[in-house]
Design a protein around this motif. Structure first.
Motif, PDB file in Angstrom:
ATOM      1  N   SER A   1     -12.544   4.014   1.927  1.00  0.00           N
ATOM      2  CA  SER A   1     -11.765   3.850   3.170  1.00  0.00           C
ATOM      3  C   SER A   1     -11.939   2.495   3.834  1.00  0.00           C
ATOM      4  N   VAL A   2     -12.223   1.472   3.031  1.00  0.00           N
ATOM      5  CA  VAL A   2     -12.159   0.111   3.558  1.00  0.00           C
ATOM      6  C   VAL A   2     -10.688  -0.301   3.567  1.00  0.00           C
ATOM      7  N   ILE A   3     -10.260  -0.841   4.686  1.00  0.00           N
ATOM      8  CA  ILE A   3      -8.836  -1.112   4.903  1.00  0.00           C
ATOM      9  C   ILE A   3      -8.569  -2.603   4.955  1.00  0.00           C
ATOM     10  N   VAL A   4      -7.478  -2.995   4.310  1.00  0.00           N
ATOM     11  CA  VAL A   4      -6.975  -4.359   4.405  1.00  0.00           C
ATOM     12  C   VAL A   4      -5.481  -4.275   4.669  1.00  0.00           C
ATOM     13  N   VAL A   5      -5.002  -5.036   5.635  1.00  0.00           N
ATOM     14  CA  VAL A   5      -3.561  -5.121   5.886  1.00  0.00           C
ATOM     15  C   VAL A   5      -3.150  -6.584   5.864  1.00  0.00           C
ATOM     16  N   VAL A   6      -1.878  -6.819   5.543  1.00  0.00           N
ATOM     17  CA  VAL A   6      -1.400  -8.187   5.508  1.00  0.00           C
ATOM     18  C   VAL A   6      -1.227  -8.709   6.928  1.00  0.00           C
ATOM     19  N   ASP A   7      -1.226 -10.017   7.074  1.00  0.00           N
ATOM     20  CA  ASP A   7      -1.195 -10.620   8.401  1.00  0.00           C
ATOM     21  C   ASP A   7       0.038 -10.217   9.203  1.00  0.00           C
ATOM     22  N   SER A   8       1.157 -10.046   8.519  1.00  0.00           N
ATOM     23  CA  SER A   8       2.411  -9.771   9.225  1.00  0.00           C
ATOM     24  C   SER A   8       2.405  -8.417   9.938  1.00  0.00           C
ATOM     25  N   VAL A   9       1.506  -7.517   9.560  1.00  0.00           N
ATOM     26  CA  VAL A   9       1.463  -6.198  10.197  1.00  0.00           C
ATOM     27  C   VAL A   9       0.123  -5.933  10.869  1.00  0.00           C
ATOM     28  N   LYS A  10      -0.755  -6.908  10.852  1.00  0.00           N
ATOM     29  CA  LYS A  10      -2.079  -6.728  11.431  1.00  0.00           C
ATOM     30  C   LYS A  10      -1.966  -6.395  12.913  1.00  0.00           C
ATOM     31  N   GLY A  11      -2.728  -5.382  13.328  1.00  0.00           N
ATOM     32  CA  GLY A  11      -2.674  -4.957  14.717  1.00  0.00           C
ATOM     33  C   GLY A  11      -1.534  -4.004  15.028  1.00  0.00           C
ATOM     34  N   ARG A  12      -0.643  -3.788  14.069  1.00  0.00           N
ATOM     35  CA  ARG A  12       0.495  -2.880  14.283  1.00  0.00           C
ATOM     36  C   ARG A  12       0.476  -1.694  13.319  1.00  0.00           C
ATOM     37  N   PHE A  13       0.101  -1.934  12.079  1.00  0.00           N
ATOM     38  CA  PHE A  13       0.094  -0.883  11.046  1.00  0.00           C
ATOM     39  C   PHE A  13      -1.346  -0.545  10.685  1.00  0.00           C
ATOM     40  N   THR A  14      -1.557   0.718  10.349  1.00  0.00           N
ATOM     41  CA  THR A  14      -2.837   1.111   9.784  1.00  0.00           C
ATOM     42  C   THR A  14      -2.628   2.153   8.696  1.00  0.00           C
ATOM     43  N   ILE A  15      -3.499   2.155   7.737  1.00  0.00           N
ATOM     44  CA  ILE A  15      -3.419   3.052   6.601  1.00  0.00           C
ATOM     45  C   ILE A  15      -4.597   4.017   6.662  1.00  0.00           C
ATOM     46  N   SER A  16      -4.362   5.240   6.232  1.00  0.00           N
ATOM     47  CA  SER A  16      -5.436   6.224   6.163  1.00  0.00           C
ATOM     48  C   SER A  16      -5.185   7.137   4.967  1.00  0.00           C
ATOM     49  N   ARG A  17      -6.197   7.914   4.630  1.00  0.00           N
ATOM     50  CA  ARG A  17      -6.060   8.803   3.480  1.00  0.00           C
ATOM     51  C   ARG A  17      -6.767  10.122   3.748  1.00  0.00           C
ATOM     52  N   ASP A  18      -6.247  11.163   3.112  1.00  0.00           N
ATOM     53  CA  ASP A  18      -6.863  12.487   3.156  1.00  0.00           C
ATOM     54  C   ASP A  18      -7.033  12.926   1.702  1.00  0.00           C
ATOM     55  N   ASN A  19      -8.225  12.782   1.176  1.00  0.00           N
ATOM     56  CA  ASN A  19      -8.450  13.097  -0.240  1.00  0.00           C
ATOM     57  C   ASN A  19      -8.284  14.585  -0.528  1.00  0.00           C
ATOM     58  N   ALA A  20      -8.534  15.419   0.458  1.00  0.00           N
ATOM     59  CA  ALA A  20      -8.357  16.858   0.262  1.00  0.00           C
ATOM     60  C   ALA A  20      -6.895  17.227   0.057  1.00  0.00           C
ATOM     61  N   LYS A  21      -6.008  16.411   0.600  1.00  0.00           N
ATOM     62  CA  LYS A  21      -4.562  16.662   0.484  1.00  0.00           C
ATOM     63  C   LYS A  21      -3.890  15.707  -0.497  1.00  0.00           C
ATOM     64  N   ASN A  22      -4.667  14.845  -1.133  1.00  0.00           N
ATOM     65  CA  ASN A  22      -4.094  13.847  -2.053  1.00  0.00           C
ATOM     66  C   ASN A  22      -2.971  13.067  -1.386  1.00  0.00           C
ATOM     67  N   THR A  23      -3.191  12.665  -0.148  1.00  0.00           N
ATOM     68  CA  THR A  23      -2.138  12.045   0.649  1.00  0.00           C
ATOM     69  C   THR A  23      -2.658  10.776   1.312  1.00  0.00           C
ATOM     70  N   VAL A  24      -1.797   9.772   1.327  1.00  0.00           N
ATOM     71  CA  VAL A  24      -2.080   8.529   2.040  1.00  0.00           C
ATOM     72  C   VAL A  24      -0.999   8.339   3.097  1.00  0.00           C
ATOM     73  N   TYR A  25      -1.400   7.802   4.244  1.00  0.00           N
ATOM     74  CA  TYR A  25      -0.504   7.655   5.385  1.00  0.00           C
ATOM     75  C   TYR A  25      -0.384   6.189   5.787  1.00  0.00           C
ATOM     76  N   LEU A  26       0.733   5.866   6.414  1.00  0.00           N
ATOM     77  CA  LEU A  26       0.904   4.555   7.024  1.00  0.00           C
ATOM     78  C   LEU A  26       1.442   4.774   8.429  1.00  0.00           C
ATOM     79  N   GLN A  27       0.626   4.447   9.408  1.00  0.00           N
ATOM     80  CA  GLN A  27       1.051   4.519  10.805  1.00  0.00           C
ATOM     81  C   GLN A  27       1.580   3.154  11.205  1.00  0.00           C
ATOM     82  N   MET A  28       2.822   3.124  11.626  1.00  0.00           N
ATOM     83  CA  MET A  28       3.482   1.869  11.970  1.00  0.00           C
ATOM     84  C   MET A  28       3.846   1.908  13.448  1.00  0.00           C
ATOM     85  N   ASN A  29       3.292   0.977  14.201  1.00  0.00           N
ATOM     86  CA  ASN A  29       3.549   0.872  15.633  1.00  0.00           C
ATOM     87  C   ASN A  29       4.162  -0.480  15.951  1.00  0.00           C
TER      88      ASN A  29
END
Length: 114
Positions: free
Chosen positions: A55-83
């Motif tokens: 769960s170490v996260i890296v985002v590109v500069d163009s979305v830094k501070g606005r987007f974040t990524i997360s994952r739920d291994n129990a659900k085999n799902t990855v998320y992208l929250q875009m603000n």
């Protein structure tokens, strides 16, 4: 067979938010770093955000501070929250491992427009 199913896209006004989901199957999800990628019309696909197995996260500069990524291994799902979305975020968004080892899914269209 590896499959990624992306969902959550849509039309949003500038400044708005969306949360994308990607359900993975056919892989040992917890063993892979995962990424969200996007492809705008006429442009190459680019990596937007990456989350490692630990769960170490890296985002590109163009979305830094606005987007974040997360994952739920129990659900085999990855998320992208875009603000605080911008018109330049308009693209088809895909998930895949990072690096992208597998075939691409259909993606989900995100359109930012007033």
């Amino acid at each position: 067979q590896v499959q990624f199913v992306e969902s959550g896209g849509g039309l949003v006004q500038p400044g708005g938010s969306l949360r994308l989901s990607c359900a993975a199957s056919g892989i040992i999800f917890s063993s892979y770093a995962m990424g969200w990628y996007r492809q705008a019309p006429g442009k190459q696909r680019e990596l937007v955000a990456r989350i490692t197995k630990d769960s170490v996260i890296v985002v590109v500069d163009s979305v830094k501070g606005r987007f974040t990524i997360s994952r739920d291994n129990a659900k085999n799902t990855v998320y992208l929250q875009m603000n605080r979305m911008k018109p330049e975020d308009t693209a088809v968004y895909h998930c895949n491992s990072s690096p992208a080892f597998f075939s691409w899914g259909q993606g989900t269209q995100v359109t930012v427009s007033s």
